[in-house]
Design a protein around this motif. Structure first.
Motif, PDB file in Angstrom:
ATOM      1  N   LEU A 132       0.823  -1.198   0.047  1.00  0.00           N
ATOM      2  CA  LEU A 132      -0.054   0.197  -0.080  1.00  0.00           C
ATOM      3  C   LEU A 132       0.694   1.212  -0.057  1.00  0.00           C
ATOM      4  N   GLN A 133       2.225   0.992   0.037  1.00  0.00           N
ATOM      5  CA  GLN A 133       2.985   2.424  -0.217  1.00  0.00           C
ATOM      6  C   GLN A 133       2.648   3.131  -1.285  1.00  0.00           C
ATOM      7  N   PRO A 134       2.368   2.820  -2.460  1.00  0.00           N
ATOM      8  CA  PRO A 134       2.236   3.698  -3.682  1.00  0.00           C
ATOM      9  C   PRO A 134       0.683   4.350  -3.116  1.00  0.00           C
ATOM     10  N   VAL A 135      -0.123   3.773  -2.426  1.00  0.00           N
ATOM     11  CA  VAL A 135      -1.532   4.323  -2.028  1.00  0.00           C
ATOM     12  C   VAL A 135      -1.365   5.359  -1.241  1.00  0.00           C
ATOM     13  N   LEU A 136      -0.154   5.231  -0.098  1.00  0.00           N
ATOM     14  CA  LEU A 136       0.084   6.312   0.709  1.00  0.00           C
ATOM     15  C   LEU A 136       1.196   7.342   0.358  1.00  0.00           C
ATOM     16  N   SER A 137       1.688   7.147  -0.740  1.00  0.00           N
ATOM     17  CA  SER A 137       2.939   8.105  -1.033  1.00  0.00           C
ATOM     18  C   SER A 137       2.781   9.603  -0.844  1.00  0.00           C
ATOM     19  N   ASN A 138       1.532   9.966  -1.024  1.00  0.00           N
ATOM     20  CA  ASN A 138       1.447  11.336  -0.711  1.00  0.00           C
ATOM     21  C   ASN A 138       1.155  11.963   0.673  1.00  0.00           C
ATOM     22  N   TRP A 139       1.487  10.976   1.427  1.00  0.00           N
ATOM     23  CA  TRP A 139       1.398  11.427   3.105  1.00  0.00           C
ATOM     24  C   TRP A 139       2.511  11.134   3.594  1.00  0.00           C
ATOM     25  N   PRO A 140       2.930  11.781   4.566  1.00  0.00           N
ATOM     26  CA  PRO A 140       4.086  11.551   5.375  1.00  0.00           C
ATOM     27  C   PRO A 140       4.270  10.362   6.000  1.00  0.00           C
ATOM     28  N   VAL A 178      -8.600  -2.163  -2.290  1.00  0.00           N
ATOM     29  CA  VAL A 178      -7.299  -1.133  -2.404  1.00  0.00           C
ATOM     30  C   VAL A 178      -7.918  -0.092  -3.461  1.00  0.00           C
ATOM     31  N   ASP A 179      -8.686  -0.274  -4.221  1.00  0.00           N
ATOM     32  CA  ASP A 179      -9.178   0.871  -5.043  1.00  0.00           C
ATOM     33  C   ASP A 179      -9.912   1.724  -4.116  1.00  0.00           C
ATOM     34  N   THR A 180     -10.565   1.205  -3.563  1.00  0.00           N
ATOM     35  CA  THR A 180     -11.438   1.994  -2.529  1.00  0.00           C
ATOM     36  C   THR A 180     -10.490   2.902  -1.301  1.00  0.00           C
ATOM     37  N   LEU A 181      -9.416   2.365  -1.076  1.00  0.00           N
ATOM     38  CA  LEU A 181      -8.448   3.096  -0.379  1.00  0.00           C
ATOM     39  C   LEU A 181      -7.945   4.372  -1.281  1.00  0.00           C
ATOM     40  N   ARG A 182      -7.918   4.223  -2.422  1.00  0.00           N
ATOM     41  CA  ARG A 182      -7.278   5.216  -3.295  1.00  0.00           C
ATOM     42  C   ARG A 182      -8.160   6.335  -3.326  1.00  0.00           C
ATOM     43  N   ASN A 183      -9.602   5.952  -3.434  1.00  0.00           N
ATOM     44  CA  ASN A 183     -10.523   7.123  -3.547  1.00  0.00           C
ATOM     45  C   ASN A 183     -10.668   7.829  -2.267  1.00  0.00           C
ATOM     46  N   ILE A 184     -10.569   6.835  -1.113  1.00  0.00           N
ATOM     47  CA  ILE A 184     -10.816   7.760   0.202  1.00  0.00           C
ATOM     48  C   ILE A 184      -9.526   8.639   0.370  1.00  0.00           C
ATOM     49  N   GLY A 185      -8.402   8.160  -0.074  1.00  0.00           N
ATOM     50  CA  GLY A 185      -7.376   9.131  -0.080  1.00  0.00           C
ATOM     51  C   GLY A 185      -7.460  10.381  -0.642  1.00  0.00           C
ATOM     52  N   ASP A 186      -7.995  10.152  -1.963  1.00  0.00           N
ATOM     53  CA  ASP A 186      -8.316  11.605  -3.012  1.00  0.00           C
ATOM     54  C   ASP A 186      -9.246  12.354  -2.386  1.00  0.00           C
ATOM     55  N   SER A 187     -10.199  11.866  -1.685  1.00  0.00           N
ATOM     56  CA  SER A 187     -11.586  12.490  -1.012  1.00  0.00           C
ATOM     57  C   SER A 187     -10.789  13.212   0.162  1.00  0.00           C
ATOM     58  N   THR A 216      -0.902  11.154   8.977  1.00  0.00           N
ATOM     59  CA  THR A 216       0.195  10.116   9.551  1.00  0.00           C
ATOM     60  C   THR A 216      -0.677   9.165  10.349  1.00  0.00           C
ATOM     61  N   SER A 217      -1.931   9.405  10.652  1.00  0.00           N
ATOM     62  CA  SER A 217      -2.668   8.311  11.318  1.00  0.00           C
ATOM     63  C   SER A 217      -2.604   7.148  10.210  1.00  0.00           C
ATOM     64  N   ALA A 218      -3.097   7.492   9.028  1.00  0.00           N
ATOM     65  CA  ALA A 218      -3.120   6.514   7.989  1.00  0.00           C
ATOM     66  C   ALA A 218      -2.150   5.722   7.464  1.00  0.00           C
ATOM     67  N   THR A 219      -1.139   6.395   7.302  1.00  0.00           N
ATOM     68  CA  THR A 219       0.271   5.741   7.209  1.00  0.00           C
ATOM     69  C   THR A 219       0.764   4.877   8.454  1.00  0.00           C
ATOM     70  N   GLY A 220       0.932   5.666   9.423  1.00  0.00           N
ATOM     71  CA  GLY A 220       1.136   4.932  10.637  1.00  0.00           C
ATOM     72  C   GLY A 220       0.484   3.831  10.897  1.00  0.00           C
ATOM     73  N   ASN A 221      -1.065   3.821  10.646  1.00  0.00           N
ATOM     74  CA  ASN A 221      -1.652   2.413  10.881  1.00  0.00           C
ATOM     75  C   ASN A 221      -1.401   1.467  10.185  1.00  0.00           C
ATOM     76  N   TYR A 222      -1.062   1.587   8.912  1.00  0.00           N
ATOM     77  CA  TYR A 222      -0.395   0.544   8.084  1.00  0.00           C
ATOM     78  C   TYR A 222       0.723  -0.261   8.392  1.00  0.00           C
ATOM     79  N   TRP A 223       1.635   0.882   8.630  1.00  0.00           N
ATOM     80  CA  TRP A 223       2.864   0.288   9.024  1.00  0.00           C
ATOM     81  C   TRP A 223       3.030  -0.366  10.496  1.00  0.00           C
TER      82      TRP A 223
END
Length: 566
Positions: A29-37, A289-298, A331-338
């Motif tokens: 999911l790194q590409p999905v989260l790449s825009n966030w720190p 995974v596509d849903t995650l991309r859409n959520i990120g854009d939103s 950071t909550s989103a990226t942190g939760n994944y890792w």
């Protein structure tokens, strides 16, 4: 939690048979989260020591203590909120300790015993009274009885939060705690009945049981800024709250797939979507995974609008506070994944592949050992790999100058890194240019500004060399540029893939021409009126009732010429 068997052809039994022995392949999911720190707090090591001591002090039950250790609360807090101060990291850690252990209590209560509904309702009601009291919102002067042994952990989080937050912030937090409790009761009804909710039914209570909204309510406290109360009523902020909740739940359900199936629990997105759509496991994973991309854009769109709104209504300070607040969600989103990948709660680190993807295989029969042994998959990365060498180096430098200062002034032996590698005297000569002040220094931590370096005093000269703003230096492409160079040579240029200034220039040219012609016309009209005044035998423009007298005089004159009696 009691394990339920599914012998009848219920939706749960059908999904259990369908998932039987399948492998879930989750791409990185790194590409999905790449825009966030993605960052780790520099307080991580210190927080880890403190949490270890508190777990031993507060939790006497060995089973519960192991559960708390497996969660890895220091990593959870440090990677969700990497910019938070140490005191606020401690508060969110004690709250997370409560929420995770409470969550396990609720799960353990979900047994098909007589009167269990009343028991769970009583636990929730009593817990809310206990939390209301410790948040300073109760009219009662006597502390309510905690419904469970470890419900008392809540007071360790409530005390610092109550002291540092407003009444409105505490009310907002408490309201989300009530939503969490209500959602847990609904979820337990489905679990006890052995039913699989629809996708809509699942989200109607999962947004509460995830407890993510309670963390969103704490976001203002964790970011350290003040968010205008009216912002919480905007659709953009509500979109941000729902977005981060759906994002974290979706990631959680994907990563915990194997863990939940082994427990014979199908109350999560993957089985529910499979049951509702009839799609296979791979298709469901791809759609989520596509849903995650859409959520990120939103969330990005909502965050940008919120920042603009804050700037328009409260200026530069409002923009800064909102940027820090929105960053907490990122950071909550990226942190939760890792955190989900590396903590032992889910136990999936061993199934990570070289490309960052995750492969989890469900047991062949519910309750049997996994068909893929632990030795078949080796961790291709670890926490330090994900942090990267650059951030590790920054963290080590940060800790070193905090202890020994800059420019190698101390003639003493020093240690470097988390492993305390010994270095002989003198201290390392670590230099800096100009360092900014720390915006918010928590009470009792005056040395935080020393850590930043802005208030570091040279022990030889007694000066503060890092306060000199004329030495401000920028870095780009491994090159440094002084402030004087930037002011002399810097120009403002558009980012070609985001903004096009040509249209703005053309619009400005057209508007200026229109305004110029319009202004010229108004001036000419005014001059004509001024020049016509003498011809009409007036020395000035008539005003108010005088206009009526002039008009009546002119009417009389015209009537006489026409032979009409007035």
């Amino acid at each position: 939690m009691s394990v339920m068997t599914h012998t009848q052809e219920t939706p749960v039994a059908q999904i259990a048979a369908l998932i039987h022995g399948q492998s879930l392949r989750l791409p990185s999911l790194q590409p999905v989260l790449s825009n966030w720190p993605t960052l780790l707090s520099p307080h991580y090591a210190e927080l880890k020591k403190k949490v270890g001591m508190k777990i031993d002090e507060w939790i006497s039950d060995e089973r519960v203590r192991r559960k708390a250790q497996i969660i890895d609360l220091p990593l959870f807090s440090s990677i969700w909120y990497p910019h938070a101060t140490l005191d606020r990291l401690e508060m969110i850690t004690w709250y997370s300790m409560w929420i995770f252990l409470w969550d396990d209590v609720i799960e353990d209560s979900a047994t098909p015993a007589s009167g269990i509904t009343d028991k769970v309702s009583w636990i929730h009601h009593q817990a809310l009274k206990y939390m209301e009291y410790h948040l300073g919102l109760s009219s009662s002067l006597e502390e309510p009885i905690p419904p469970t042994k470890y419900c008392t952990l809540f007071r360790y989080a409530a005390e610092p939060f109550r002291k540092a937050s407003s009444l409105l912030q505490r009310i907002r937090f408490y309201e989300e705690l009530k939503v969490y409790m209500d959602g847990c009761e609904v979820e337990q009804e489905f679990v006890r009945a052995g039913e699989l909710p629809s996708w809509r039914e699942y989200w109607s209570h999962r947004l509460g049981t995830s407890s993510v909204h309670t963390y969103s309510a704490l976001g203002e406290y964790m970011s350290g800024g003040n968010i205008p109360p009216e912002m919480f009523d905007t659709p953009e902020l509500k979109e941000l709250w729902v977005g981060i909740n759906r994002h974290i739940v979706t990631v959680n359900d994907l990563i915990s797939f194997k863990k939940e199936v082994e427990k014979s629990s199908f109350h999560s997105l993957v089985p529910i979507v499979m049951n509702e759509t009839g799609a296979n496991l791979d298709t469901v994973v791809d759609s989520l995974v596509d849903t995650l991309r859409n959520i990120g854009d939103s969330m990005n769109r909502a965050g940008d609008r919120l920042i603009a709104l804050a700037e328009n209504s409260h200026g530069a300070q409002g923009r800064q506070n909102m940027e820090q607040y929105v960053r907490c969600f990122q950071t909550s989103a990226t942190g939760n994944y890792w955190w989900s990948l590396f903590c032992r709660r889910y136990g999936v680190e061993q199934y990570l592949q070289a490309d960052g993807s995750l492969v989890e295989r469900a047991p062949g029969d519910i309750g049997e050992e996994p068909l893929i042994s632990r030795t078949d998959y080796r961790p291709s990365c670890n926490l330090h790999d994900f942090l990267g060498e650059k951030q590790q180096l920054q963290m080590h430098i940060w800790k070193y100058v905090r202890r020994y200062g800059f420019f190698g002034r101390l003639n003493t032996n020093t240690t470097w890194g988390d492993w305390d590698m010994g270095l002989s005297a003198p201290a390392l000569d670590i230099s800096a240019f100009c360092l900014p002040p720390v915006a918010d220094v928590p009470a009792g931590e005056s040395n935080v500004s020393v850590t930043c370096g802005h208030n570091w005093q040279d022990p030889l000269t007694k000066n503060y060399p890092l306060r000199n703003t004329s030495k401000t230096t920028f870095a780009s492409g491994n090159r440094t540029f002084t402030l004087d160079y930037i002011l002399a040579n810097g120009i403002c240029q558009p980012i070609s893939d985001k903004y096009q200034w040509g249209f703005s220039y053309l619009q400005l040219y057209i508007v200026i021409n229109v305004v110029l012609h319009w202004s010229t016309g108004i001036i000419l009209l005014w001059l004509k009126a001024q020049f016509n005044l003498p011809l009409a035998q007036y020395d000035r423009v008539p005003r108010e009732l005088e206009c009526m007298l002039h008009m009546s005089r002119e009417l009389q004159r015209h009537f006489k010429k026409s032979g009409v009696e007035s």
